[in-house]
Design a protein around this motif. Structure first.
Motif, mmCIF file in Angstrom:
data_model
loop_
_atom_site.group_PDB
_atom_site.id
_atom_site.type_symbol
_atom_site.label_atom_id
_atom_site.label_comp_id
_atom_site.label_asym_id
_atom_site.label_seq_id
_atom_site.Cartn_x
_atom_site.Cartn_y
_atom_site.Cartn_z
ATOM 1 N N ASP A 27 16.798 32.544 8.713
ATOM 2 C CA ASP A 27 15.803 32.325 9.773
ATOM 3 C C ASP A 27 15.747 33.490 10.767
ATOM 4 O O ASP A 27 14.710 33.725 11.397
ATOM 5 N N ARG A 28 16.833 34.212 10.915
ATOM 6 C CA ARG A 28 16.966 35.215 11.971
ATOM 7 C C ARG A 28 16.473 36.588 11.476
ATOM 8 O O ARG A 28 17.196 37.573 11.468
ATOM 9 N N THR A 29 15.217 36.630 11.090
ATOM 10 C CA THR A 29 14.662 37.841 10.470
ATOM 11 C C THR A 29 14.746 39.070 11.381
ATOM 12 O O THR A 29 14.923 40.190 10.888
ATOM 13 N N ALA A 30 14.633 38.867 12.679
ATOM 14 C CA ALA A 30 14.678 40.007 13.606
ATOM 15 C C ALA A 30 16.013 40.742 13.527
ATOM 16 O O ALA A 30 16.096 41.935 13.840
ATOM 17 N N GLN A 47 17.021 28.571 -5.430
ATOM 18 C CA GLN A 47 16.009 27.757 -4.755
ATOM 19 C C GLN A 47 16.383 27.395 -3.321
ATOM 20 O O GLN A 47 15.534 26.952 -2.549
ATOM 21 N N THR A 48 17.652 27.585 -2.936
ATOM 22 C CA THR A 48 18.081 27.207 -1.582
ATOM 23 C C THR A 48 17.802 28.295 -0.554
ATOM 24 O O THR A 48 17.970 28.065 0.643
ATOM 25 N N ALA A 49 17.394 29.479 -1.000
ATOM 26 C CA ALA A 49 17.130 30.592 -0.075
ATOM 27 C C ALA A 49 15.735 30.404 0.515
ATOM 28 O O ALA A 49 14.736 30.821 -0.071
ATOM 29 N N THR A 50 15.685 29.765 1.655
ATOM 30 C CA THR A 50 14.394 29.462 2.278
ATOM 31 C C THR A 50 14.386 29.838 3.754
ATOM 32 O O THR A 50 15.435 29.893 4.402
ATOM 33 N N ILE A 51 13.193 30.103 4.234
ATOM 34 C CA ILE A 51 12.933 30.167 5.677
ATOM 35 C C ILE A 51 11.916 29.061 5.939
ATOM 36 O O ILE A 51 10.764 29.157 5.505
ATOM 37 N N GLY A 52 12.369 27.992 6.583
ATOM 38 C CA GLY A 52 11.511 26.817 6.695
ATOM 39 C C GLY A 52 11.264 26.247 5.310
ATOM 40 O O GLY A 52 12.202 26.023 4.540
ATOM 41 N N ASN A 53 10.000 26.056 4.968
ATOM 42 C CA ASN A 53 9.655 25.523 3.646
ATOM 43 C C ASN A 53 9.265 26.610 2.648
ATOM 44 O O ASN A 53 8.811 26.305 1.543
#
Length: 387
Positions: A27-30, A47-53
């Motif tokens: 989530d912390r792309t910055a 499949q678990t590598a997600t940002i949100g959906n």
């Protein structure tokens, strides 16, 4: 009646720690996009590598990250393959990217795989046990990165079993892909913390060092209740399975079914040899369990599942041996109870002998010391989150 139900719901809600709004490393792309600028990027993800959906790969492509290829672990990039199933190289239909399988004979990225790569990313949701193979894939990626002088970014995620440490420590004479290091069954580390431990203890092959960056989670500590948004593998479909897994996975090394091929994998166990007045279930071929043990045979045994709170409470912050001991005592042909894989899962040759000898759970647990305490001391050096 309404007041009773309301009070029950309120009291039940306290059985689990408060659910926090965890911000994962992904989530912390910055924090990590600047490290990818102008770089050719490869990712070891599923499949678990997600940002949100949205899948991490799709998110990074939209952010103009130059992804060269994808590496995939056990169960494949989309997480559909059976445990142990051979997964070949392929192309991702959605993006056209090459997928290189790092499971089977080619488990480790080599110089040829990495020649067109500048930087690597690892982002896979783990469940905190020694025999769950994603940390073995992490180790081999770290070794590849170190040997080929490629930096590695680990995007950290919570460990749903990170609130305790327990079980026998692996005897390194039994190293395998379901146990590569002298750690207990439940290690109590996130993948980011575990990566730091591998580097720090010089446990990578030939003591190689990986240039490692861990992007930590926010609003997380080792007692945070975190419900996994995506099932981490085909046979861990819910939080009950994830909490019970450290104990019920030991049934993989026996002649019993532990529910693969049913709606309750790792939540039930049984055998056609058990009394027919017990809970019954019949494994069938399913996605992720095409040839489950005792396929199409009615088994009798026990159903351990419940709500996440109930399942977590059943574990009582330790690896439970009582179900395994009970099953051994009930099984009529004791010479056929254990199969060859049991010692690799247990991490030693003694647990099987202790159960055969009729030792109590307390006596067996005592034998795990002092190795368990020694590991706990090592572990503390690499914690990134409060306990």
């Amino acid at each position: 009646m309404y007041k009773f139900l309301l009070s029950f719901i309120i009291s039940a809600s306290f059985l689990l720690p408060a659910k926090a709004q965890v911000i994962t490393g992904a989530d912390r792309t910055a924090e990590y996009l600047p490290l990818l600028k102008g770089k050719r990027v490869a990712l070891l993800v599923n499949q678990t590598a997600t940002i949100g959906n949205t899948h991490l790969v799709d998110s990074l492509l939209k952010l103009k990250v130059n992804i060269i290829k994808i590496f995939s672990p056990e169960h494949g990039f989309r997480g559909k393959a059976d445990a142990g199933e051979k997964v070949g190289n392929s192309k991702d239909a959605a993006t056209g990217l090459t997928i290189v399988s790092l499971y089977g004979k080619h488990r480790k990225a080599d110089a040829n795989d990495l020649k067109d790569v500048d930087i690597l990313i690892f982002d896979i949701q783990d469940v905190g046990t020694r025999f769950y193979t994603y940390i073995s894939s992490l180790q081999e990626l770290m070794e590849s990165a170190g040997e080929n002088n490629k930096p590695l970014i680990v995007l950290d995620r919570p460990n749903p079993n990170g609130h305790y440490v327990d079980g026998p420590v692996l005897d390194t004479a039994l190293r395998s892909f379901v146990g590569m290091q002298p750690i207990p069954i439940v290690h109590g580390l996130t993948v980011g913390e575990y990566a730091k431990l591998l580097n720090g203890e010089k446990w990578l092959k030939n003591g190689v060092q990986c240039k490692l960056t861990v992007i930590t989670c926010k609003q997380y500590d080792h007692h945070t209740y975190y419900e996994l948004p995506v099932k981490p593998s085909p046979n861990l479909p819910n939080m009950a399975a994830i909490y019970l897994y450290p104990s019920t996975c030991l049934f993989e090394g026996t002649a019993l079914s532990l529910g693969r091929g049913t709606d309750l994998p790792f939540q039930v166990f049984g055998s056609p040899e058990f009394p027919k007045n017990l809970y019954s279930f019949t494994p069938h071929s399913t996605e992720g369990a095409k040839e489950p043990p005792l396929k199409d045979v009615t088994c009798y045994g026990y159903n351990l599942t419940g709500t996440p709170a109930e399942s977590r409470a059943k574990m009582n912050n330790q690896v439970q041996l009582k179900w395994l001991i009970q099953a051994y005592q009930l099984f009529p042909n004791k010479d056929k109870f254990f199969i060859s894989s049991f010692n690799r899962l247990a991490g030693n040759t003694t647990l099987q002998q202790q159960i055969k000898q009729g030792l109590s759970e307390a006596a067996i647990r005592q034998s795990w010391e002092p190795a368990l305490s020694h590991f706990k001391t090592i572990r503390k050096k690499y914690l990134l989150y409060a306990e």
